[in-house]
Design a protein around this motif. Structure first.
Motif, PDB file in Angstrom:
ATOM      1  N   VAL A 150       0.861  -1.179   0.000  1.00 42.41           N
ATOM      2  CA  VAL A 150       0.000   0.000   0.000  1.00 42.41           C
ATOM      3  C   VAL A 150       0.898   1.230   0.000  1.00 42.41           C
ATOM      4  CG1 VAL A 150      -1.728   1.356   1.258  1.00 42.41           C
ATOM      5  CG2 VAL A 150      -1.875  -1.152   1.268  1.00 42.41           C
ATOM      6  N   PHE A 151       0.736   2.108  -0.972  1.00 46.01           N
ATOM      7  CA  PHE A 151       1.367   3.431  -0.950  1.00 46.01           C
ATOM      8  C   PHE A 151       0.592   4.357  -1.879  1.00 46.01           C
ATOM      9  CE2 PHE A 151       4.007   1.126  -4.106  1.00 46.01           C
ATOM     10  CZ  PHE A 151       4.086   2.022  -5.185  1.00 46.01           C
ATOM     11  N   PRO A 152       0.733   5.671  -1.716  1.00 47.85           N
ATOM     12  CA  PRO A 152      -0.089   6.610  -2.496  1.00 47.85           C
ATOM     13  C   PRO A 152       0.259   6.608  -3.987  1.00 47.85           C
ATOM     14  CG  PRO A 152       0.914   7.695  -0.596  1.00 47.85           C
ATOM     15  CD  PRO A 152       1.571   6.370  -0.737  1.00 47.85           C
ATOM     16  N   ASN A 153      -0.685   7.083  -4.765  1.00 49.64           N
ATOM     17  CA  ASN A 153      -0.521   7.162  -6.211  1.00 49.64           C
ATOM     18  C   ASN A 153       0.551   8.206  -6.569  1.00 49.64           C
ATOM     19  OD1 ASN A 153      -0.817   7.502  -8.988  1.00 49.64           O
ATOM     20  ND2 ASN A 153      -3.038   7.276  -8.925  1.00 49.64           N
ATOM     21  N   MET A 186      10.361  -2.986 -11.297  1.00 51.63           N
ATOM     22  CA  MET A 186       9.317  -2.004 -11.018  1.00 51.63           C
ATOM     23  C   MET A 186       7.937  -2.502 -11.453  1.00 51.63           C
ATOM     24  SD  MET A 186      10.665   0.428  -9.328  1.00 51.63           S
ATOM     25  CE  MET A 186       9.271   1.567  -9.361  1.00 51.63           C
ATOM     26  N   THR A 187       7.876  -3.249 -12.534  1.00 48.27           N
ATOM     27  CA  THR A 187       6.604  -3.824 -12.989  1.00 48.27           C
ATOM     28  C   THR A 187       6.046  -4.760 -11.926  1.00 48.27           C
ATOM     29  OG1 THR A 187       7.263  -3.677 -15.316  1.00 48.27           O
ATOM     30  CG2 THR A 187       5.466  -5.192 -14.791  1.00 48.27           C
ATOM     31  N   ARG A 188       6.912  -5.590 -11.361  1.00 46.39           N
ATOM     32  CA  ARG A 188       6.490  -6.531 -10.322  1.00 46.39           C
ATOM     33  C   ARG A 188       6.078  -5.790  -9.051  1.00 46.39           C
ATOM     34  NH1 ARG A 188      11.577 -10.229  -9.912  1.00 46.39           N
ATOM     35  NH2 ARG A 188      10.390 -11.288  -8.259  1.00 46.39           N
ATOM     36  N   LEU A 189       6.841  -4.748  -8.687  1.00 52.95           N
ATOM     37  CA  LEU A 189       6.522  -3.984  -7.486  1.00 52.95           C
ATOM     38  C   LEU A 189       5.150  -3.313  -7.610  1.00 52.95           C
ATOM     39  CD1 LEU A 189       8.571  -2.146  -5.042  1.00 52.95           C
ATOM     40  CD2 LEU A 189       7.140  -0.608  -6.335  1.00 52.95           C
ATOM     41  N   LEU A 190       4.908  -2.664  -8.728  1.00 51.93           N
ATOM     42  CA  LEU A 190       3.630  -1.966  -8.933  1.00 51.93           C
ATOM     43  C   LEU A 190       2.462  -2.949  -9.012  1.00 51.93           C
ATOM     44  CD1 LEU A 190       4.880   0.700 -11.488  1.00 51.93           C
ATOM     45  CD2 LEU A 190       4.136   1.152  -9.144  1.00 51.93           C
ATOM     46  N   LYS A 191       2.727  -4.129  -9.524  1.00 50.42           N
ATOM     47  CA  LYS A 191       1.681  -5.151  -9.615  1.00 50.42           C
ATOM     48  C   LYS A 191       1.261  -5.624  -8.226  1.00 50.42           C
ATOM     49  CE  LYS A 191       0.559  -9.168 -12.477  1.00 50.42           C
ATOM     50  NZ  LYS A 191       1.098 -10.147 -13.465  1.00 50.42           N
ATOM     51  N   ASN A 192       2.140  -5.488  -7.238  1.00 56.00           N
ATOM     52  CA  ASN A 192       1.844  -5.919  -5.870  1.00 56.00           C
ATOM     53  C   ASN A 192       1.069  -4.882  -5.060  1.00 56.00           C
ATOM     54  OD1 ASN A 192       3.023  -8.415  -6.164  1.00 56.00           O
ATOM     55  ND2 ASN A 192       4.897  -7.951  -5.029  1.00 56.00           N
ATOM     56  N   VAL A 193       0.822  -3.705  -5.637  1.00 59.63           N
ATOM     57  CA  VAL A 193       0.086  -2.663  -4.921  1.00 59.63           C
ATOM     58  C   VAL A 193      -1.407  -3.004  -4.929  1.00 59.63           C
ATOM     59  CG1 VAL A 193      -0.511  -0.207  -4.817  1.00 59.63           C
ATOM     60  CG2 VAL A 193       1.800  -0.903  -5.500  1.00 59.63           C
ATOM     61  N   VAL A 194      -2.009  -3.084  -3.742  1.00 64.24           N
ATOM     62  CA  VAL A 194      -3.433  -3.430  -3.665  1.00 64.24           C
ATOM     63  C   VAL A 194      -4.331  -2.203  -3.767  1.00 64.24           C
ATOM     64  CG1 VAL A 194      -3.192  -5.603  -2.437  1.00 64.24           C
ATOM     65  CG2 VAL A 194      -3.291  -3.491  -1.129  1.00 64.24           C
ATOM     66  N   VAL A 195      -3.835  -1.062  -3.297  1.00 59.24           N
ATOM     67  CA  VAL A 195      -4.614   0.190  -3.360  1.00 59.24           C
ATOM     68  C   VAL A 195      -3.663   1.348  -3.622  1.00 59.24           C
ATOM     69  CG1 VAL A 195      -6.133   1.788  -2.128  1.00 59.24           C
ATOM     70  CG2 VAL A 195      -6.366  -0.657  -1.737  1.00 59.24           C
ATOM     71  N   PHE A 196      -4.030   2.211  -4.591  1.00 55.45           N
ATOM     72  CA  PHE A 196      -3.330   3.469  -4.829  1.00 55.45           C
ATOM     73  C   PHE A 196      -4.215   4.609  -4.314  1.00 55.45           C
ATOM     74  CE2 PHE A 196      -0.386   2.279  -8.583  1.00 55.45           C
ATOM     75  CZ  PHE A 196       0.751   2.419  -7.784  1.00 55.45           C
ATOM     76  N   ASP A 197      -4.015   5.022  -3.071  1.00 55.83           N
ATOM     77  CA  ASP A 197      -4.774   6.164  -2.557  1.00 55.83           C
ATOM     78  C   ASP A 197      -4.191   7.453  -3.111  1.00 55.83           C
ATOM     79  OD1 ASP A 197      -6.782   5.140  -0.501  1.00 55.83           O
ATOM     80  OD2 ASP A 197      -4.959   4.089   0.098  1.00 55.83           O
ATOM     81  N   THR A 198      -4.964   8.547  -3.031  1.00 61.78           N
ATOM     82  CA  THR A 198      -4.504   9.812  -3.608  1.00 61.78           C
ATOM     83  C   THR A 198      -3.439  10.485  -2.760  1.00 61.78           C
ATOM     84  OG1 THR A 198      -6.309  11.016  -2.541  1.00 61.78           O
ATOM     85  CG2 THR A 198      -6.678  10.247  -4.804  1.00 61.78           C
TER      86      THR A 198
END
Length: 340
Positions: A150-153, A186-198
């Motif tokens: 989980v980390f912001p967009n 980076m593709t793998r890391l971003l794929k692991n994000v469950v929520v991109f909060d603002t």
């Protein structure tokens, strides 16, 4: 004696009110436009400066007001007419845009205050649940299939951009600057994000209150304060061995302070952030400072890590914004690749 003090306080309050009504005492108001997760920091800092100002300017009662959201959103609000007197952001580009798109501040704004106009700085850290069940220690641990993030967009949050750049820079250093390997990481890391909060505070809510994800990535200051607020026995903070230098730039908004008649108080307010008293208070919120004595006293709070700068790793914020975060840039391409 106690009755006398109460009486004197009441008389002073009555006198100030009477002077305000008669116009003998004026009421100064300062609006600080800040990033999403700085609420508690400035709530602690502002009373000290208000007291200092009132003592030095007894006929000019000061009230500081705060505005908080993702730093990019805050900068846009000023460009659209919000008459904030000062900005205290978490990314240089969100201050620079006030010059580039609005001519609200001069091109040399970073030279007006020490340390590139950054009174404090931070880096990125991982907040994990009790006993670190997934064994998270470095950036490379975040791309495993069993780890959810989980980390912001990065499109809307300086916090999110620093996370993205910290991961990219650490991966690039680890793989010898092999661009193909870094992009795969980076593709793998971003794929692991469950929520991109603002923004950062929304990401905190997602991780802590909604219970989503194994790792919350945010500023070191934020994750430590979350742990302090929600229970040191429930979370652990991990600072990876290689990380990014996250500067927190400040500026008075020249065009706005001219209109508002607040130039003097705006400048004094930002200079106050560099004072030993303010610097000490800032470290209590787990921000790092450049004052060597203050940092030495707070050394136990800050794990050692090798910090790289945006300039050294990427060439600077203009290059980063156009190459990574513009429409169709690296971030958009990586997100698209992860959804194939």
């Amino acid at each position: 004696m106690k009755h006398s003090r109460v009486k004197n306080t009441l008389l002073k309050g009555w006198l100030v009110a009477a002077l305000l009504a008669s116009g003998t005492v004026s009421a100064a108001e300062l609006l600080n436009s800040s990033y999403d997760v700085s609420r508690e920091l400035f709530a602690a800092l502002n009373p000290g400066f208000e007291k200092q100002w009132d003592q030095q300017h007894p006929n000019d009662k000061l009230t500081i007001k705060q505005s908080h959201a993702g730093s990019s959103k805050q900068a846009l609000a000023i460009l659209q007419g919000l008459r904030a007197d000062v900005v205290t952001y978490n990314q240089v580009s969100d201050v620079q845009i006030l010059h580039d798109r609005g001519q609200l501040i001069p091109a040399d704004w970073q030279q007006r205050l020490p340390n590139n106009s950054s009174p404090f700085y931070s880096t990125m850290a991982f907040l994990v649940r009790k006993d670190n069940p997934k064994g998270i220690h470095t950036w490379s641990d975040l791309v495993r299939d069993d780890v959810k993030l989980v980390f912001p967009n990065p499109k809307t949050s300086g916090n999110g951009r620093y996370t993205y750049l910290a991961a990219w820079g650490a991966a690039s250093q680890a793989d010898g600057n092999d661009q193909a390997k870094t992009r795969e990481f980076m593709t793998r890391l971003l794929k692991n994000v469950v929520v991109f909060d603002t923004g950062g505070r929304g990401a905190t809510t997602t991780f802590v209150e909604r219970g989503l994800g194994d790792v919350l990535i945010s500023f070191e200051s934020e994750v430590n304060n979350i742990r302090k607020q929600y229970g040191a026995d429930k979370y652990e903070v991990i600072v990876p061995p290689v990380d990014i230098l996250a500067e927190f730039p400040v500026a008075w908004v020249d065009k706005n302070v001219e209109k508002n008649g607040t130039e003097q108080v705006a400048k004094e307010y930002l200079n106050y952030l560099y004072s030993p008293a303010a610097q000490k208070l800032i470290t209590s919120f787990y921000y790092r400072v450049n004052d060597p004595q203050v940092m030495a006293a707070a050394k136990s709070q800050f794990p050692e890590t090798k910090l790289f700068s945006v300039e050294d790793q990427f060439g600077g914020w203009p290059q980063v914004m156009s190459a990574h975060f513009a429409t169709g840039g690296e971030l958009d391409q990586l997100l698209a690749a992860g959804h194939k």
